[in-house]
Scaffold this active site. Structure first.
Site, PDB file in Angstrom:
ATOM      1  N   ARG A  55       0.799  -1.230   0.000  1.00 61.27           N
ATOM      2  CA  ARG A  55       0.000   0.000   0.000  1.00 61.27           C
ATOM      3  C   ARG A  55       0.833   1.282   0.000  1.00 61.27           C
ATOM      4  NH1 ARG A  55      -2.706  -3.961   1.736  1.00 61.27           N
ATOM      5  NH2 ARG A  55      -0.728  -4.447   2.681  1.00 61.27           N
ATOM      6  N   THR A  56       1.797   1.373   0.896  1.00 61.76           N
ATOM      7  CA  THR A  56       2.491   2.659   1.057  1.00 61.76           C
ATOM      8  C   THR A  56       3.247   3.023  -0.215  1.00 61.76           C
ATOM      9  OG1 THR A  56       2.735   2.066   3.384  1.00 61.76           O
ATOM     10  CG2 THR A  56       3.992   3.957   2.615  1.00 61.76           C
ATOM     11  N   LYS A  84      26.668  -4.487  -2.926  1.00 60.22           N
ATOM     12  CA  LYS A  84      28.139  -4.426  -3.046  1.00 60.22           C
ATOM     13  C   LYS A  84      28.761  -3.784  -1.819  1.00 60.22           C
ATOM     14  CE  LYS A  84      27.442  -3.230  -7.862  1.00 60.22           C
ATOM     15  NZ  LYS A  84      27.540  -2.048  -8.720  1.00 60.22           N
ATOM     16  N   ARG A 105      11.633   3.656   3.395  1.00 61.58           N
ATOM     17  CA  ARG A 105      11.186   2.675   4.405  1.00 61.58           C
ATOM     18  C   ARG A 105      12.382   1.803   4.772  1.00 61.58           C
ATOM     19  NH1 ARG A 105       5.921  -1.245   4.411  1.00 61.58           N
ATOM     20  NH2 ARG A 105       4.999   0.754   4.993  1.00 61.58           N
ATOM     21  N   HIS A 133       5.441   5.632  11.518  1.00 61.38           N
ATOM     22  CA  HIS A 133       4.866   5.472  10.172  1.00 61.38           C
ATOM     23  C   HIS A 133       3.911   6.664  10.012  1.00 61.38           C
ATOM     24  CE1 HIS A 133       3.501   3.924   6.489  1.00 61.38           C
ATOM     25  NE2 HIS A 133       3.227   2.670   6.809  1.00 61.38           N
TER      26      HIS A 133
HETATM   27  N1   CP Z   1      -0.171  -0.016   5.852  1.00 57.15           N
HETATM   28  C1   CP Z   1       1.035  -0.302   5.295  1.00 57.15           C
HETATM   29  O1   CP Z   1       2.075   0.262   5.652  1.00 57.15           O
HETATM   30  O2   CP Z   1       0.976  -1.265   4.333  1.00 57.15           O
HETATM   31  P1   CP Z   1       2.217  -1.746   3.459  1.00 57.15           P
HETATM   32  O3   CP Z   1       3.186  -2.426   4.389  1.00 57.15           O
HETATM   33  O4   CP Z   1       1.631  -2.679   2.436  1.00 57.15           O
HETATM   34  O5   CP Z   1       2.841  -0.526   2.843  1.00 57.15           O
END
Ligand code: CP
Length: 304
Positions: A55-56, A84, A105, A133
């Site tokens: 999603r993100t 590397k 991320r 998050h």
């Molecule tokens: N809600 C969320 O962070 O989903 P993903 O891990 O799929 O990005």
């Protein structure tokens, strides 16, 4: 404070006014989430995902493309020069040279903050470690605002792994900007960390602990469920102790208010039974869909 050029590292960096501006912009962007709006033509967003995501990453990429911009980057360190031995810092320096905004991320807490210190371009934290998050929390709060017409005055249940779920930590920090009451529903071992409780308490957020949903269900306007974050447990035996300790089903929602909405950041495993999907309470797929207009709003506010 203006959104222009800002990093998004932690919910603690944002005010209620910031969120209200974001929500109004996201509401406007809903009109363009399919048709598009050409305001970021020529801009490039780099995605640096060192951890899996559906999603993100994809809602950020969709948002950027709907706004007329372009996307570069990777969804795994595999295939990059990290293999590397290139450092995180050097990788961020390179993306900074190529892009106007960096979405990162990483499994390590503090990775996004470090990236923001290195890069001249704005850095957006798409999840680091088990603490932050922020764009998910902005999306969760937007969903509540959008679906209930307000955030203030609501009774909000948060159920599940409240210790390791970074979405919960960021959501609680965001809820502390509003006048709400929070029910923290979990086994004792999975209660939020003391550092989080100290912070929300210092901001005046009212909360109570519950070990069972039925103790509080009938009073809730929103129920936010998260999965047990198996990948963040240091000790597999600890995971086995709490595995399967809560599960929301259509049956367990009997006794809920008519207007209760169930949210979940997804992905789900076994804590949210598919029987809930067909109930009037299920709002989690709409919540995920709002990710596009919300992130269109974020990118347009930061980059224009
Ligand atoms: N809600 C969320 O962070 O989903 P993903 O891990 O799929 O990005």
């Amino acid at each position: 404070m203006s959104w222009r050029g800002r990093d998004v590292v932690s919910m603690r960096d944002f005010s209620r006014k910031d969120l209200e501006v974001l929500f109004e912009k996201a509401r406007e962007m809903e009109r363009y989430a399919r048709s598009g709006l050409d305001v970021l033509r020529g801009k490039i967003m780099a995605v640096a995902f060192f951890e899996p995501s559906t999603r993100t990453r994809l809602s950020f990429e969709t948002a950027m493309k709907r706004l007329g911009g372009n996307v570069i980057g990777f969804s795994s360190a595999e295939g990059t020069s990290v293999e590397k031995g290139e450092t995180f810092s050097d990788t961020i320096r390179m993306l900074d040279a190529y892009a106007d905004v960096i979405v990162v991320r990483h499994k390590l807490e503090g990775a996004a903050k470090l990236a923001a210190e290195i890069a001249q371009s704005p850095v957006i934290n798409a999840g680091d470690g088990s603490f932050n998050h922020p764009t998910q929390a902005m999306l969760d709060l937007y969903t509540i605002w959008r679906e209930k017409g307000k955030v203030d005055g609501l009774r909000i249940g948060v159920m599940g792994d409240l210790k390791y779920a970074r979405t919960v930590n960021s959501l609680l920090e965001g809820l502390a900007l509003f006048d709400v009451e929070v029910a923290l529903i979990s086994p004792e071992f999975l209660r939020p960390r003391q550092e989080t409780l100290d912070y929300i308490q210092s901001r005046g957020l009212r909360y109570e602990f519950y070990s069972r949903l039925d103790e509080v269900l009938g009073e809730l306007d929103v129920l936010y469920v998260v999965r047990i974050q198996k990948e963040r447990f240091l000790d597999p035996l600890e995971y086995e102790r709490v595995r399967g300790s809560y599960r929301l089903t259509a049956e367990s929602l009997r006794g809920a208010k008519d207007g209760l909405i169930v949210l979940h950041p997804l992905p789900r495993v076994d804590e949210l039974d598919p029987s809930v999907d067909g109930t009037r309470h299920a709002a989690y797929f709409r919540q995920a869909a709002y990710g596009v207009p919300l992130r269109m709003a974020l990118l347009s506010l930061i980059l224009t």
